[in-house]
Design a protein around this motif. Structure first.
Motif, short mmCIF file in Angstrom:
data_model
loop_
_atom_site.label_atom_id
_atom_site.label_comp_id
_atom_site.label_asym_id
_atom_site.label_seq_id
_atom_site.Cartn_x
_atom_site.Cartn_y
_atom_site.Cartn_z
N ASP A 164 45.32 30.03 56.82
CA ASP A 164 44.48 31.21 57.05
C ASP A 164 44.79 32.31 56.05
N LEU A 165 46.09 32.49 55.76
CA LEU A 165 46.49 33.54 54.81
C LEU A 165 45.95 33.25 53.42
N LYS A 166 46.03 31.99 52.99
CA LYS A 166 45.54 31.61 51.67
C LYS A 166 44.02 31.78 51.58
N GLU A 167 43.33 31.48 52.70
CA GLU A 167 41.88 31.63 52.71
C GLU A 167 41.49 33.10 52.59
N LYS A 168 42.23 33.97 53.32
CA LYS A 168 41.94 35.40 53.23
C LYS A 168 42.24 35.93 51.84
N GLU A 169 43.31 35.41 51.23
CA GLU A 169 43.66 35.81 49.87
C GLU A 169 42.55 35.43 48.90
N SER A 170 42.02 34.23 49.08
CA SER A 170 40.92 33.77 48.23
C SER A 170 39.69 34.65 48.40
N LEU A 171 39.42 35.04 49.65
CA LEU A 171 38.26 35.91 49.92
C LEU A 171 38.45 37.28 49.29
N LEU A 172 39.69 37.78 49.30
CA LEU A 172 39.96 39.08 48.67
C LEU A 172 39.75 39.02 47.17
N ILE A 173 40.18 37.91 46.56
CA ILE A 173 39.96 37.74 45.12
C ILE A 173 38.47 37.75 44.82
N GLU A 174 37.71 37.06 45.67
CA GLU A 174 36.26 37.01 45.47
C GLU A 174 35.64 38.39 45.69
N GLN A 175 36.14 39.12 46.70
CA GLN A 175 35.63 40.46 46.96
C GLN A 175 35.90 41.38 45.79
N SER A 176 37.10 41.25 45.22
CA SER A 176 37.45 42.06 44.05
C SER A 176 36.54 41.73 42.88
N ARG A 177 36.27 40.42 42.71
CA ARG A 177 35.41 40.00 41.60
C ARG A 177 33.99 40.54 41.78
N MET A 178 33.49 40.48 43.01
CA MET A 178 32.14 40.97 43.28
C MET A 178 32.07 42.49 43.13
N TYR B 262 44.35 29.75 34.14
CA TYR B 262 43.03 30.00 34.72
C TYR B 262 42.38 31.12 33.91
N LYS B 263 41.45 30.74 33.03
CA LYS B 263 40.90 31.70 32.08
C LYS B 263 40.20 32.87 32.75
N ASN B 264 39.31 32.58 33.69
CA ASN B 264 38.52 33.65 34.30
C ASN B 264 39.36 34.58 35.16
N GLU B 265 40.41 34.04 35.78
CA GLU B 265 41.28 34.89 36.59
C GLU B 265 42.07 35.85 35.71
N LEU B 266 42.57 35.35 34.57
CA LEU B 266 43.27 36.25 33.66
C LEU B 266 42.30 37.26 33.07
N LEU B 267 41.08 36.82 32.77
CA LEU B 267 40.05 37.74 32.26
C LEU B 267 39.78 38.84 33.28
N GLN B 268 39.75 38.48 34.57
CA GLN B 268 39.52 39.46 35.63
C GLN B 268 40.63 40.52 35.62
N VAL B 269 41.87 40.09 35.43
CA VAL B 269 43.00 41.02 35.40
C VAL B 269 42.88 41.97 34.20
N ILE B 270 42.58 41.42 33.02
CA ILE B 270 42.46 42.25 31.81
C ILE B 270 41.33 43.26 31.99
N GLY C 81 39.73 50.06 45.54
CA GLY C 81 41.17 49.96 45.74
C GLY C 81 41.67 48.53 45.74
N LEU C 82 40.83 47.58 45.30
CA LEU C 82 41.22 46.17 45.30
C LEU C 82 41.58 45.65 43.91
N GLY C 83 41.08 46.30 42.86
CA GLY C 83 41.22 45.77 41.50
C GLY C 83 42.65 45.48 41.10
N LEU C 84 43.52 46.48 41.19
CA LEU C 84 44.91 46.29 40.75
C LEU C 84 45.70 45.46 41.76
N TYR C 85 45.37 45.58 43.05
CA TYR C 85 46.04 44.76 44.06
C TYR C 85 45.77 43.28 43.79
N MET C 86 44.50 42.95 43.51
CA MET C 86 44.16 41.56 43.27
C MET C 86 44.70 41.09 41.92
#
Length: 346
Positions: A108-122, A236-244, A311-316
């Motif tokens: 459940d925790l991993k699923e919520k983490e994945s959803l947060l990453i997606e929320q940050s991306r959106m 993971y190219k897109n995830e690192l791109l998201q951080v940058i 408030g999600l960008g840097l957290y994610m």
């Protein structure tokens, strides 16, 4: 009576519990059966514990309430692999050595983490669409001007072949630029399925291309100190791109809020070490207030108004680097601005 109390406690804990002797499962509780989707204890008792407990290739430790847990994977009866953390305690009874394994299901925790990453991306999508609009504005205007010029020449019966060829070449060049731009943004929103062999320079360049028009419009220059040659690594190219993108976007917003002029600049540096690679992104936008410096990676913490920040960008960004790159991200104030240092495990 005491045995009944122990059995009730053993079978009604939230966490799964295994009792192991010499590597074999001696007993387990109901929570463990539910996690592993087995019907009865007899299906597991007497089996090797390694049949259901799969350690990660690299040991991952998680600290919670001053207790250290180890991240592992569990193999269910259906053959499904699920994430978990374990804590092992040794005990001795009647001159025999046993191990008690306490297991927490992280699904459940991993699923919520994945959803947060997606929320940050959106949440970043609005900013990305704005960038596309600005980057397309000039080439669309130029295409419109070229077409109007060609129509005028047709109406005036002026068919100079060299001018027509030049105008059509210009239109083709503008359309190619727009196509490349939209591909970069479209790729950003694709989910990374697996790691790819790539180079940090390449990913940073994509981010800089996305910000090129925005930075130019606001007088922000890029100092790229790529003095070190970095190895290609699997990531993971897109995830690192998201951080940058998150960090560059923060610097851009800091410049706009503080109206730092005229020499607004963002400096990029790279380091190649034996086991890690580093990207260091710093700006001269005045830095981060000391009282909030240790809070900027907290979820839903933002110095921006609700319209401009979730408030999600840097957290994610922190979550992505730590969980998916076995790395670290830290921030500090240096000279006249903020400095983000990203460390990625090779």
């Amino acid at each position: 009576m005491k045995d009944n109390i122990f059995r009730n406690f053993f079978d009604h804990t939230i966490e799964g519990i295994l009792i192991i002797e010499d590597g074999f499962i001696l007993n387990l509780n109901k929570a463990m059966l539910e996690i592993l989707k087995y019907d009865s204890k007899e299906e597991l008792i007497g089996n090797l514990a390694t049949g259901i407990l799969i350690p990660n290739i690299q040991q991952k430790l998680l600290e919670y309430n001053n207790t250290i847990f180890e991240e592992i994977s569990l193999l269910t009866k259906e053959g499904k692999i699920i994430p978990a953390v374990i804590k092992i305690k040794d005990f001795k009874e009647d001159n025999k050595n046993y191990k008690v394994v306490f297991i927490h299901n992280l699904s459940d925790l991993k699923e919520k983490e994945s959803l947060l990453i997606e929320q940050s991306r959106m949440a970043a999508m609005g900013e990305m669409i704005s960038m596309i609009a600005h980057q397309w504005k000039q080439p669309l205007s130029s295409i419109g001007t070229a077409i109007s010029n060609l129509k005028l020449r047709i109406n005036m019966k002026r068919y100079e072949e060299n001018i027509f060829e030049k105008k059509l070449d210009d239109i083709e060049r503008y359309l190619k630029y727009m196509s490349t731009t939209i591909d970069d943004f479209r790729n950003f929103f694709k989910k990374d399925r697996e790691k790819e062999l790539s180079n940090i320079y390449y990913i940073v360049d994509i981010a800089l291309e996305m910000f090129e028009e925005v930075f130019e419009r606001h007088g922000i220059s890029i100092i790229n100190k790529d003095t070190k040659k970095l190895e290609n690594v699997f990531l993971y190219k897109n995830e690192l791109l998201q951080v940058i993108i998150n960090i560059l976007n923060n610097s851009k917003d800091a410049f706009l809020e503080k109206e730092v002029t005229p020499l607004n600049k963002i400096t990029l540096e790279y380091k190649e070490l034996k086991k890690v690679q580093k990207i260091i992104i710093s700006d001269n936008a005045g830095g981060i207030k000391k009282e909030i410096l240790d809070k900027i990676f907290d979820p839903y913490f933002s110095t921006k108004n609700k319209q401009n920040g979730t408030g999600l960008g840097l957290y994610m960004s922190k979550t992505i680097i730590e969980k998916h790159f076995d790395g670290k991200i830290k921030v500090s104030n240096k000279k006249d601005g903020a400095c983000f240092e990203i460390t990625i495990s090779k």
